[in-house]
Write an enzyme that holds these catalytic residues in place. Sequence first.
Site, PDB file in Angstrom:
ATOM      1  N   ASP A   1      24.701  -1.248  91.340  1.00 20.41           N
ATOM      2  CA  ASP A   1      24.251  -2.279  90.412  1.00 20.41           C
ATOM      3  C   ASP A   1      23.896  -3.492  91.278  1.00 20.41           C
ATOM      4  O   ASP A   1      24.338  -3.593  92.427  1.00 20.41           O
ATOM      5  CB  ASP A   1      25.384  -2.591  89.424  1.00 20.41           C
ATOM      6  CG  ASP A   1      25.040  -3.742  88.514  1.00 20.41           C
ATOM      7  OD1 ASP A   1      23.938  -3.744  87.944  1.00 20.41           O
ATOM      8  OD2 ASP A   1      25.880  -4.655  88.382  1.00 20.41           O
TER       9      ASP A   1
ATOM     10  N   ASP B   1      23.513  -7.443  90.279  1.00 23.76           N
ATOM     11  CA  ASP B   1      24.298  -8.662  90.074  1.00 23.76           C
ATOM     12  C   ASP B   1      25.788  -8.341  90.015  1.00 23.76           C
ATOM     13  O   ASP B   1      26.232  -7.578  89.156  1.00 23.76           O
ATOM     14  CB  ASP B   1      23.880  -9.347  88.765  1.00 23.76           C
ATOM     15  CG  ASP B   1      22.406  -9.695  88.741  1.00 23.76           C
ATOM     16  OD1 ASP B   1      22.073 -10.855  88.994  1.00 23.76           O
ATOM     17  OD2 ASP B   1      21.585  -8.794  88.458  1.00 23.76           O
TER      18      ASP B   1
ATOM     19  N   ASP C   1      29.995  -3.226  88.335  1.00 33.66           N
ATOM     20  CA  ASP C   1      31.096  -4.123  87.941  1.00 33.66           C
ATOM     21  C   ASP C   1      31.194  -4.291  86.433  1.00 33.66           C
ATOM     22  O   ASP C   1      31.857  -5.215  85.952  1.00 33.66           O
ATOM     23  CB  ASP C   1      30.940  -5.492  88.612  1.00 33.66           C
ATOM     24  CG  ASP C   1      29.723  -6.261  88.101  1.00 33.66           C
ATOM     25  OD1 ASP C   1      28.700  -5.620  87.790  1.00 33.66           O
ATOM     26  OD2 ASP C   1      29.796  -7.503  88.017  1.00 33.66           O
TER      27      ASP C   1
END
Length: 218
Positions: free
Chosen positions: A11, A13, A169
């Site tokens: 991922d 960000d 996250d």
Amino acid sequence: MNQSIQTVLFDLDGTLLDTAPDLGLALNTLLIEHQYQPLPLTTIRPWVSLGTTALIRKGFNLGETEPLDALRQRFLTIYTEHLADQTCLFPGMAEVLATLESKKIQWGVVTNKAARLTDPLMQQLGLAQRSICNISGDTLAQCKPHPAPLLHACQLARSIPEQCIYVGDASRDIEAGQRAGMRTLVALYGYIEDHETPAQWGATGMLNQPLDLLSWVN
């Protein structure tokens, strides 16, 4: 079937890149323009993985049905002008990427961030040519938690899901990776709100810091 890791997908960000400072700047600039008080980055940081719309709603304390098209367009204009002012790889991630490359393990990006932001950001940070793929939220008709973007990344990397790790996250990252048939790792160093329970997401493992990833590919 060979189950060794051939490809690591990230991922963007809160996992590969610490984008919170520049996104925080954009949000605070917007708040100030509308006579709101700016917010501390520590408040904004956990919101970043939720996406632009949620970031604005939380910053302005807007309900789910309140319109924010004008705010969103202005936010994106500000953010585009400051994409890589302070954004950088998380500490240790440069070593992780270099180690993967030295081991001939491919790495790529699968994000829900729009391509109009993902592509120039990766270019400005000198990462675009190193990545095997940069799949954005609007690359396909579906985005995470749908597995299609991750499966598309597999095709581009010429890997099968069982030979891939997806690191994220957010719970939608882990769900997407699971649905795609990949091993999944939670980036605990990323943008996770206090009320979230990543231990219950069902991931294959947890990373306290980027360098922890290397033990999963050795």
